[in-house]
Structure formats: C-alpha cells, structure tokens
Design a protein around this motif. Structure first.
Motif, mmCIF file in Angstrom:
data_model
loop_
_atom_site.group_PDB
_atom_site.id
_atom_site.type_symbol
_atom_site.label_atom_id
_atom_site.label_comp_id
_atom_site.label_asym_id
_atom_site.label_seq_id
_atom_site.Cartn_x
_atom_site.Cartn_y
_atom_site.Cartn_z
ATOM 1 N N GLU A 1 0.795 -1.301 -0.011
ATOM 2 C CA GLU A 1 0.074 -0.017 0.097
ATOM 3 C C GLU A 1 0.823 1.224 0.098
ATOM 4 O OE1 GLU A 1 -3.537 2.061 2.644
ATOM 5 O OE2 GLU A 1 -2.998 -0.008 3.102
ATOM 6 N N HIS A 2 1.808 1.310 0.831
ATOM 7 C CA HIS A 2 2.764 2.374 0.902
ATOM 8 C C HIS A 2 3.512 2.665 -0.485
ATOM 9 C CE1 HIS A 2 3.476 2.308 5.495
ATOM 10 N NE2 HIS A 2 2.103 2.683 5.117
ATOM 11 N N TYR A 3 3.893 1.615 -1.048
ATOM 12 C CA TYR A 3 4.336 1.509 -2.493
ATOM 13 C C TYR A 3 3.651 2.712 -3.475
ATOM 14 C CZ TYR A 3 5.923 0.807 -7.325
ATOM 15 O OH TYR A 3 6.207 0.846 -8.655
ATOM 16 N N PHE A 4 2.267 2.465 -3.403
ATOM 17 C CA PHE A 4 1.471 3.318 -4.129
ATOM 18 C C PHE A 4 1.307 4.538 -3.638
ATOM 19 C CE2 PHE A 4 0.566 -0.731 -5.714
ATOM 20 C CZ PHE A 4 0.464 -0.759 -7.024
ATOM 21 N N GLU A 5 1.249 4.780 -2.307
ATOM 22 C CA GLU A 5 0.991 6.063 -1.644
ATOM 23 C C GLU A 5 2.088 7.055 -1.905
ATOM 24 O OE1 GLU A 5 1.407 7.082 2.987
ATOM 25 O OE2 GLU A 5 -0.605 6.304 2.576
ATOM 26 N N ILE A 6 3.324 6.280 -1.831
ATOM 27 C CA ILE A 6 4.481 7.144 -1.866
ATOM 28 C C ILE A 6 4.476 7.797 -3.434
ATOM 29 C CG2 ILE A 6 7.099 7.054 -2.258
ATOM 30 C CD1 ILE A 6 6.918 5.352 0.347
ATOM 31 N N ARG A 7 4.242 7.179 -4.471
ATOM 32 C CA ARG A 7 4.265 7.339 -5.782
ATOM 33 C C ARG A 7 2.789 7.911 -6.397
ATOM 34 N NH1 ARG A 7 7.053 3.579 -4.141
ATOM 35 N NH2 ARG A 7 9.148 3.134 -5.219
ATOM 36 N N ARG A 8 2.037 8.498 -5.203
ATOM 37 C CA ARG A 8 0.973 9.255 -5.484
ATOM 38 C C ARG A 8 -0.057 8.554 -6.696
ATOM 39 N NH1 ARG A 8 4.750 12.865 -3.913
ATOM 40 N NH2 ARG A 8 3.928 14.511 -2.387
ATOM 41 N N LYS A 9 0.016 7.420 -6.497
ATOM 42 C CA LYS A 9 -1.171 6.591 -7.167
ATOM 43 C C LYS A 9 -2.418 5.879 -6.303
ATOM 44 C CE LYS A 9 2.447 4.811 -10.575
ATOM 45 N NZ LYS A 9 2.081 5.704 -11.591
ATOM 46 N N ARG A 10 -3.341 5.802 -6.828
ATOM 47 C CA ARG A 10 -4.435 5.153 -6.122
ATOM 48 C C ARG A 10 -4.199 3.655 -5.910
ATOM 49 N NH1 ARG A 10 -10.275 6.646 -8.000
ATOM 50 N NH2 ARG A 10 -10.112 8.055 -6.114
ATOM 51 N N PHE A 11 -4.494 3.172 -4.727
ATOM 52 C CA PHE A 11 -4.191 1.708 -4.357
ATOM 53 C C PHE A 11 -5.549 1.215 -4.128
ATOM 54 C CE2 PHE A 11 -3.777 -1.387 -0.834
ATOM 55 C CZ PHE A 11 -2.878 -2.231 -1.603
ATOM 56 N N TRP A 12 -5.811 0.186 -5.329
ATOM 57 C CA TRP A 12 -6.946 -0.620 -5.497
ATOM 58 C C TRP A 12 -7.013 -1.824 -4.435
ATOM 59 C CZ3 TRP A 12 -10.383 2.000 -7.910
ATOM 60 C CH2 TRP A 12 -10.005 2.952 -8.873
ATOM 61 N N GLY A 13 -6.206 -2.071 -3.837
ATOM 62 C CA GLY A 13 -5.978 -3.566 -3.025
ATOM 63 C C GLY A 13 -4.711 -4.173 -3.440
ATOM 64 N N PRO A 14 -4.410 -5.057 -2.534
ATOM 65 C CA PRO A 14 -3.309 -5.882 -2.656
ATOM 66 C C PRO A 14 -3.017 -6.853 -3.905
ATOM 67 C CG PRO A 14 -4.410 -6.743 -0.751
ATOM 68 C CD PRO A 14 -4.921 -5.382 -1.026
ATOM 69 N N LYS A 15 -4.264 -7.331 -4.107
ATOM 70 C CA LYS A 15 -4.364 -8.415 -5.356
ATOM 71 C C LYS A 15 -4.128 -7.385 -6.655
ATOM 72 C CE LYS A 15 -6.883 -11.916 -7.649
ATOM 73 N NZ LYS A 15 -8.208 -12.631 -7.642
ATOM 74 N N ALA A 16 -4.882 -6.517 -6.784
ATOM 75 C CA ALA A 16 -4.560 -5.698 -8.121
ATOM 76 C C ALA A 16 -3.361 -4.809 -7.968
ATOM 77 C CB ALA A 16 -5.833 -4.350 -7.802
#
Length: 216
Positions: free
Chosen positions: A160-175
């Motif tokens: 989740e933090h990977y996407f947050e840091i890159r300012r991308k929407r996190f759709w859940g761990p599977k996606a």
C-alpha cells in the motif's frame, strides 16, 4: 414483490447467499463485486456480496459452503449515502437483485466516485511513512517477539505504501501486485522474495529501500 428486479442466478452458492439475505436480513438489493463480478475468479475466490436493507445494523457474514467462502456485507441504506475509499473495491459491481432501480443507481454512484480525481497523501505523511519504515527495521533487529511483529507489519503494508509514496491510487493488494508484475517487475520480484522467505532480512531491506525510496 413485483417491484424487485432480479438477475437470473444459476450459481448455487450465489443462490444461497441471495436467499439468506432476503429471508434473514430482508435485503431489497444485493450486488456482487470482486473477481467473480469481473469473471476472473478461480477455485479459491471469495463470493464478495453486499446486501442492502431499508434499516438496521451493519454486519458481515463469513462462512464456508461446499468449499467456497462467503464474504458478505449487509448495510442499511443510510450507510451508503456517502461513499469513501473503502468502496473502491466495489467498482466492478453487478446487480444480483434490486428494488426498483436502487442497485443500478448504486452502481452508477460507485462508478462516479471511482472516476473522481485521485487525491494523493500530503508530502508530510509520505515523509513520515519513510521514517516509519526505517524505525520498523530497527525494531526488528532486537530479535524479540515485538520485533518480529514489526517485521510482519512492515511486510504487510509495504504494498500500500508503494502506491501512496508514488501518488497512485491503491486498489488493494491483489490488484496492486498484478500492476507491479506488469509495470515494475523488479519490485514485484522483491515482494515475491520477501513473501516466500519472510525471515530473509537482506531481502526485506532491499524491498524497503526500493518501496520507500530510502536509498541514495
């Protein structure tokens, strides 16, 4: 009731869920979401369903039927007056049955919410997250049970933090992992290595350095 429109359901598990929602909770509408709604389910996929009733307490039903798991939420109409990020997972929802056009209107509202511009976390929260990752690594070095918990916690939230840091929407761990496999295979391989060998401290440090951009 003649004002309820229902989709033809052949799947016996879905039929059981629908019957349960109607009889026990008096739901007037239900939607299916997740991999089964998208038509990409496998033998381990849950049945992700939301039932909506006029009023009542919010609840969740989890059970196993004939080798398949239910993950069913029951909401009163008031619970869905305002949508938030927890409803992003409903983006591919399909109506199972509905009163009037309630289900179709709910699906349209979900799609409208999903398509709203994404608002990334402010920079100070991203900076705090990066420091937190280093703190977790330091606590893990103690080698006690609390440190082991911190390691597990770090492994669980890093995606989740990977996407947050890159300012991308996190759709859940599977996606998220599916996206990484295609768009950032190096990070995907690091996640895979850590999940396969959770006690590999070197692999975890490499993953943290890449996810939280703490290297260089």
């Amino acid at each position: 009731m003649k004002n309820k429109k229902q989709t033809t359901v052949i799947d016996p598990i879905l039929k059981s869920i629908i019957d349960h929602l109607k009889k026990k909770y008096r739901c007037h509408t239900a939607i299916l979401y997740g991999s089964r709604a998208r038509g990409v389910s496998n033998s381990t996929s849950d049945y992700d369903v939301v039932g909506i009733c006029k009023s009542g307490a919010k609840t969740r039903i989890a059970k196993k039927q004939n080798g398949y798991y239910w993950d069913v939420f029951v909401h009163a109409e008031k619970d869905l007056r305002k949508l938030d990020n927890q409803h992003l997972g409903w983006r591919d929802a399909k109506v199972l049955f509905e009163r009037g056009r309630y289900g179709r209107n709910l699906v349209r509202r979900i799609q409208k919410f999903v398509n709203e511009p994404f608002k990334p976390a402010p920079q100070y929260l991203i900076d705090i997250t990066k420091v937190w990752s280093q703190k977790q690594l330091d606590r893990y070095k103690a080698g006690d049970v609390h440190g082991l918990y911190r390691r597990t916690e770090l492994q669980a939230v890093a995606i989740e933090h990977y996407f947050e840091i890159r300012r991308k929407r996190f759709w859940g761990p599977k996606a998220g992992l599916q996206w990484l496999e295609v768009n950032d295979p190096i990070t995907f391989k690091l996640f895979e290595r850590v999940f396969r060998k959770p006690t590999d401290n070197r692999a975890l440090k490499s993953l943290v350095a890449r996810v939280y951009k703490t290297h260089g």
